[in-house]
Design an enzyme around this catalytic site. Structure first.
Site, PDB file in Angstrom:
ATOM      1  N   SER A 168      19.587  30.131   2.764  1.00  0.00           N
ATOM      2  CA  SER A 168      19.755  28.686   2.903  1.00  0.00           C
ATOM      3  C   SER A 168      20.976  28.319   3.755  1.00  0.00           C
ATOM      4  O   SER A 168      22.048  28.920   3.626  1.00  0.00           O
ATOM      5  CB  SER A 168      19.920  28.067   1.511  1.00  0.00           C
ATOM      6  OG  SER A 168      20.131  26.686   1.629  1.00  0.00           O
TER       7      SER A 168
ATOM      8  N   ASN B 143      21.095  25.485  -6.061  1.00  0.00           N
ATOM      9  CA  ASN B 143      22.456  25.847  -5.651  1.00  0.00           C
ATOM     10  C   ASN B 143      23.426  25.227  -6.652  1.00  0.00           C
ATOM     11  O   ASN B 143      23.632  24.021  -6.641  1.00  0.00           O
ATOM     12  CB  ASN B 143      22.718  25.320  -4.231  1.00  0.00           C
ATOM     13  CG  ASN B 143      24.157  25.485  -3.809  1.00  0.00           C
ATOM     14  OD1 ASN B 143      24.957  26.122  -4.504  1.00  0.00           O
ATOM     15  ND2 ASN B 143      24.506  24.912  -2.668  1.00  0.00           N
TER      16      ASN B 143
ATOM     17  N   CYS C  64      28.243  23.666  -6.790  1.00  0.00           N
ATOM     18  CA  CYS C  64      28.532  22.290  -6.386  1.00  0.00           C
ATOM     19  C   CYS C  64      29.416  21.632  -7.428  1.00  0.00           C
ATOM     20  O   CYS C  64      29.285  21.919  -8.621  1.00  0.00           O
ATOM     21  CB  CYS C  64      27.228  21.483  -6.325  1.00  0.00           C
ATOM     22  SG  CYS C  64      26.243  21.892  -4.923  1.00  0.00           S
TER      23      CYS C  64
END
Ligand SMILES: Cc1cc2nc3c(=O)[nH]c(=O)nc-3n(C[C@H](O)[C@H](O)[C@H](O)COP(=O)(O)O)c2cc1C
Length: 308
Positions: free
Chosen positions: A22, A128, A131
């Site tokens: 990604s 993901n 964060c």
């Protein structure tokens, strides 16, 4: 006899264990004139958020010894534009398309997945979790077991149609604990790992070489560290692992497979050689042939030492 590179990441069958990572391969379609996308095991698209994001100020990339620092700031076109504009082109290719998802609170993650659930042509979601959680004072989701359990558990409930891969942060004290927590909360596979927070400074001005003060370190310099994380995690969990960090050569791929990864992702290497992922598929085919292993499973038995 032709070699068989297929691997099974939980319910997802990949034609080979090489995926584009990604954020380093756009939305895939940008590479279609250079790379035969049908040859890849899969493509993980740039991280998708609920609303479009402009990202961080320039410069966004800085070369370092043995790697690269980036502060892209998760720029993306937003999940709705991805579904409307990119996915219809991407799904024509015969490769697994994985949607990388992020948010700044648990509800963001859930909403992005809800929108993707109605779209055709995705093989899996990749969460993901490196964060900041704005509702918890900016603490990273991925560093705290309770937050990992909450975000993965919520995403699991929303993602009823597709497998859920969870991409871990490497900045954790105990990767086995975080891996087990994600597995327990419903992850179908783990991607290990994201970039390492780092800095690059101009020595003559004392200023950051990036528009941001800090960025994420990637490339060959992180490979030994991430390899250790994959090994530790593989001892702690039963679900498959996708290894990602510093892969440039077939030998790098074999090292990750030896440490317990079922598949790998290639990131920074695509910046210096956009065709590297396709080359790695071809190189892996040759490697199997040379050691007379006809499947990925066989190569494990043939050349890998038992690390216990
Ligand atoms: C420019 C850039 C952008 C990235 N964007 C994302 C992203 O949107 N989501 C994500 O989960 N990882 C992102 N990553 C992390 C990579 O997917 C990968 O985990 C990391 O770079 C380590 O692999 P590598 O050493 O092969 O690059 C990004 C990495 C780079 C270099």
């Amino acid at each position: 006899m032709p070699v068989d590179l297929t691997v099974q990441v939980g319910a997802v069958r990949l034609r080979n264990p090489i995926l584009a990572a990604s954020g380093t391969f756009g939305y895939g379609v940008e590479f279609a004139h250079l790379v035969d996308l049908n040859r890849l095991g899969g493509i993980v698209v740039k991280g998708l958020s609920l609303e479009p994001m402009e990202g961080a100020p320039a410069p966004r990339l800085a070369e370092t010894q043995g790697g690269m620092l980036n502060a892209v700031g998760l720029q993306n076109i937003g999940v709705r534009a991805f579904v409307a504009e990119k996915l219809p082109v991407l799904r024509k290719y015969d490769t697994a398309i994985v949607a990388n998802v992020f948010g700044y609170c648990v509800e963001d993650y859930a909403e992005v997945i809800r929108i993707l659930e109605d779209a055709e042509g995705l093989a899996a979601y990749e969460l993901n979790i490196s964060c900041p959680n704005v509702k918890k004072g900016g603490m990273q989701f991925g560093g705290d077991p309770a937050l990992v359990a909450e975000v993965v558990g919520t995403a699991r409930k929303v993602a009823s149609k597709r497998p859920l891969w969870v991409k871990l942060s490497p900045m954790v004290a105990d990767i086995g604990l975080i891996a087990r927590t994600a597995e327990g909360a419903g992850a179908d596979a783990l991607t290990i790992a994201n970039t390492y927070p780092a800095m690059a400074i101009d020595p003559w001005t004392g200023k950051s070489r990036l528009g941001n003060q800090t960025g994420g370190l990637s490339g060959p310099c992180i490979k030994p560290i991430t390899l250790r994380l994959v090994w530790e995690a593989s001892k702690a969990i039963k679900i498959p692992i996708l290894g990602v960090g510093g892969i440039e050569t077939v030998e790098d791929v074999l090292q990750y497979l030896a440490m317990g990864a079922t598949a790998v992702q290639v990131g920074t290497a695509s910046f210096t050689d956009p065709v590297v992922s396709q080359r790695l598929v071809e190189g892996l085919e040759k490697a199997l042939f040379v050691v007379k292993a006809f499947t990925i499973k066989e190569i494990r038995g043939r050349i890998f030492a038992d690390f216990g």
